[in-house]
Design a protein around this motif. Structure first.
Motif, PDB file in Angstrom:
ATOM      1  N   ARG A  28      39.875 -12.333  43.881  1.00 29.13           N
ATOM      2  CA  ARG A  28      40.767 -13.213  43.128  1.00 29.13           C
ATOM      3  C   ARG A  28      42.235 -12.815  43.191  1.00 29.13           C
ATOM      4  O   ARG A  28      43.089 -13.595  42.775  1.00 29.13           O
ATOM      5  N   PRO A  31      45.707 -15.171  47.267  1.00 31.05           N
ATOM      6  CA  PRO A  31      45.923 -16.625  47.250  1.00 31.05           C
ATOM      7  C   PRO A  31      44.960 -17.352  48.197  1.00 31.05           C
ATOM      8  O   PRO A  31      44.487 -18.449  47.895  1.00 31.05           O
ATOM      9  N   TYR A  33      41.947 -16.585  48.889  1.00 29.56           N
ATOM     10  CA  TYR A  33      40.638 -16.701  48.242  1.00 29.56           C
ATOM     11  C   TYR A  33      40.611 -17.949  47.364  1.00 29.56           C
ATOM     12  O   TYR A  33      39.630 -18.706  47.377  1.00 29.56           O
ATOM     13  N   TRP A  34      41.678 -18.176  46.624  1.00 28.39           N
ATOM     14  CA  TRP A  34      41.717 -19.327  45.714  1.00 28.39           C
ATOM     15  C   TRP A  34      41.762 -20.655  46.469  1.00 28.39           C
ATOM     16  O   TRP A  34      41.266 -21.672  45.962  1.00 28.39           O
ATOM     17  N   GLU A  35      42.327 -20.637  47.664  1.00 32.00           N
ATOM     18  CA  GLU A  35      42.308 -21.855  48.485  1.00 32.00           C
ATOM     19  C   GLU A  35      40.875 -22.273  48.784  1.00 32.00           C
ATOM     20  O   GLU A  35      40.556 -23.466  48.845  1.00 32.00           O
ATOM     21  N   LYS A  37      38.146 -20.999  46.861  1.00 36.64           N
ATOM     22  CA  LYS A  37      37.444 -21.080  45.575  1.00 36.64           C
ATOM     23  C   LYS A  37      37.688 -22.417  44.886  1.00 36.64           C
ATOM     24  O   LYS A  37      36.801 -22.934  44.176  1.00 36.64           O
ATOM     25  N   ASN A  38      38.862 -22.985  45.061  1.00 42.22           N
ATOM     26  CA  ASN A  38      39.175 -24.258  44.399  1.00 42.22           C
ATOM     27  C   ASN A  38      38.413 -25.441  44.991  1.00 42.22           C
ATOM     28  O   ASN A  38      38.391 -26.527  44.415  1.00 42.22           O
ATOM     29  N   GLN A  89      34.232 -20.197  34.947  1.00 45.72           N
ATOM     30  CA  GLN A  89      35.572 -19.612  34.948  1.00 45.72           C
ATOM     31  C   GLN A  89      35.933 -19.128  33.549  1.00 45.72           C
ATOM     32  O   GLN A  89      35.827 -19.860  32.576  1.00 45.72           O
ATOM     33  N   PRO A 322      42.069  -8.862  39.216  1.00 45.80           N
ATOM     34  CA  PRO A 322      42.517 -10.141  39.785  1.00 45.80           C
ATOM     35  C   PRO A 322      44.036 -10.326  39.824  1.00 45.80           C
ATOM     36  O   PRO A 322      44.531 -11.054  40.680  1.00 45.80           O
ATOM     37  N   ASP A 323      44.759  -9.670  38.905  1.00 48.21           N
ATOM     38  CA  ASP A 323      46.206  -9.932  38.834  1.00 48.21           C
ATOM     39  C   ASP A 323      47.043  -8.823  39.486  1.00 48.21           C
ATOM     40  O   ASP A 323      48.260  -8.802  39.323  1.00 48.21           O
TER      41      ASP A 323
END
Length: 341
Positions: A28, A31, A33-35, A37-38, A89, A322-323
C-alpha cells in the motif's frame, strides 16, 4: 539464478554485501499498487494469477530488491478450509463464520489443496516473468496466527477468545491447530512443486503468547510443518513477532533462517543460534519515516554490527507501513545495494 545473494545468505554462505528484500514490499505504500487495487478486490488480486504476478513484480521493477515474494495472503489457507473470508478497507480481514466450538472445528476440511491451485498458477506466471533473475519466496501463515483469525473472526488486540480456547479447551485448540498445520504443509509443498525458491512462515501474532504457550500452541506445529517440507535446496525462513524472545526455541524447528524483530541486537541473537542458521532483519520499519541521512546511518550501523558474519539477510523487523514514503523505501534499498564489505 543470476542473482544468488539471497540464497547464498539464507544458506549461510559468504556474500559481498547483505541481500535485501522487505516484508510487504509490494503493497500500500506504492502508488502503482493502488492503481491495481482500485480496480479489483483484494481477494480478486490474490486469486487471479496475472494480477498477483503484476503486484509481485512491482518491487522487482521499481525497487531493485534481491528477492521477490509471492503476492498473496496468510489467510488463504483458512478460507480453503471453509472460512468465509472477506477484506474490508479500514477493517481488514474478516471470517463471517468464526470457529468457536467442536462442531465448528469438525466442519473445517483438510484435503483442500485443489482450492489453492490459483497460487501455484500465480507462481508459474511470476517465475516466467522473473526469468531466473532473482529468487521467488513463497509463504504461509503459521497455524497459531491463522487460528487466531479463524477464532476471533478477524483481527484482535488482545486475542481474548483465542486464549480462552487455548486455556479452557486445549484439546480442541490442538485439534484445530493440527488441521491447519496439515493444510499448511500441503500448501507449502504445493508452492515448492510450483517453483518457489524459498519459503517464509509468518507467525504474525506469536507475541501474544507466553513462552510456555508459544512452545505448546505454536512452536510444535511449525516444527511439524518444517519437518514435512520437500525442502531440498529450498531455504525456509521462520518469522514471528516476538522472535527476539523466541529465537532459541524457533531454532529447534530447524529453519535455515530466523527473521528477527527490531527489539533485539541482531548479532547477539545470531551468536545464540546454532551454526548454520542465518538471521534476517531487523531494522525498525519506523526508521523509514526519518530523513534520508538517518536512514543511511541506521542501515550502516546495523551492517557494521554484522560485519564478518555469514548468513545475514537485510530486512525490516516487520512489514512496511502503508504511509511510509515510497522514495524513502527506494533510498534504503539503494543504500544497501551500494554497500560492500
Amino acid at each position: 539464478m543470476q542473482n544468488t545473494l539471497f540464497l547464498d545468505a539464507a544458506f549461510s554462505r559468504p556474500t559481498p554485501r547483505p541481500p535485501v528484500w522487505m516484508m510487504r514490499q509490494a503493497g500500500r505504500f506504492m502508488p502503482q499498487y493502488w492503481e491495481i487495487k482500485n480496480k479489483y478486490s483484494f481477494l480478486e488480486m490474490c486469486k487471479t494469477p496475472e494480477i498477483a504476478a503484476d503486484v509481485t513484480m512491482l518491487p522487482v521493477d521499481l525497487l531493485g530488491i534481491d528477492a521477490a515474494i509471492l503476492f498473496s495472503d496468510i489467510l488463504v489457507t483458512g478460507e480453503a478450509m471453509g472460512g468465509e473470508l472477506s477484506f474490508t478497507q479500514g477493517v481488514g480481514p474478516r471470517f463471517a463464520n468464526p470457529v468457536r466450538t467442536a462442531a465448528d472445528v469438525d466442519l473445517l476440511e483438510t484435503d483442500v489443496i485443489d482450492r489453492l491451485q490459483y497460487v501455484a498458477d500465480a507462481i508459474a506466471v511470476i517465475q516466467q516473468r522473473l526469468g531466473g533473475h532473482i529468487p521467488l519466496i513463497g509463504f504461509a501463515g503459521a497455524p497459531f496466527t491463522v487460528m487466531s483469525y479463524l477464532v476471533e473472526g478477524g483481527s484482535s488486540k488482545d486475542f481474548k477468545t483465542t486464549k480462552l480456547l487455548l486455556h479452557n479447551q486445549p484439546e480442541l485448540a490442538h485439534r484445530l491447530l493440527a488441521k491447519i498445520a496439515k493444510v499448511t504443509t500441503d500448501y507449502l509443498n504445493l508452492q515448492i512443486a510450483a517453483g518457489v525458491n524459498a519459503l517464509q512462515i509468518f507467525d504474525s501474532w506469536a507475541l501474544a503468547l507466553s513462552w510456555n504457550d508459544y512452545e505448546e500452541f505454536s512452536h510444535r506445529y511449525i516444527k511439524e510443518i518444517i519437518g514435512g517440507l520437500n525442502r531440498q535446496d529450498i531455504p525456509v525462513i521462520s518469522f514471528c513477532k516476538g522472535s527476539s524472545v523466541f529465537a532459541p526455541m524457533m531454532a529447534e524447528a530447524k529453519p535455515d533462517v530466523i527473521s528477527i524483530d527490531w527489539n533485539a541486537d541482531l548479532l547477539n541473537v545470531k551468536k545464540t543460534l546454532p551454526a548454520g542458521i542465518a538471521v534476517q532483519g531487523n531494522l525498525d520499519p519506523h526508521i523509514l519515516y526519518a530523513d534520508k541521512p538517518v536512514i543511511k546511518q541506521q542501515i550502516h550501523k546495523l551492517f557494521e554490527r554484522m560485519r564478518g558474519e555469514n548468513g545475514f539477510i537485510f530486512n525490516l523487523g516487520h512489514g512496511i507501513m502503508p504511509d511510509i514514503p515510497f522514495d524513502h523505501v527506494k533510498y534504503a534499498i539503494e543504500v544497501v545495494r551500494e554497500f560492500s564489505y
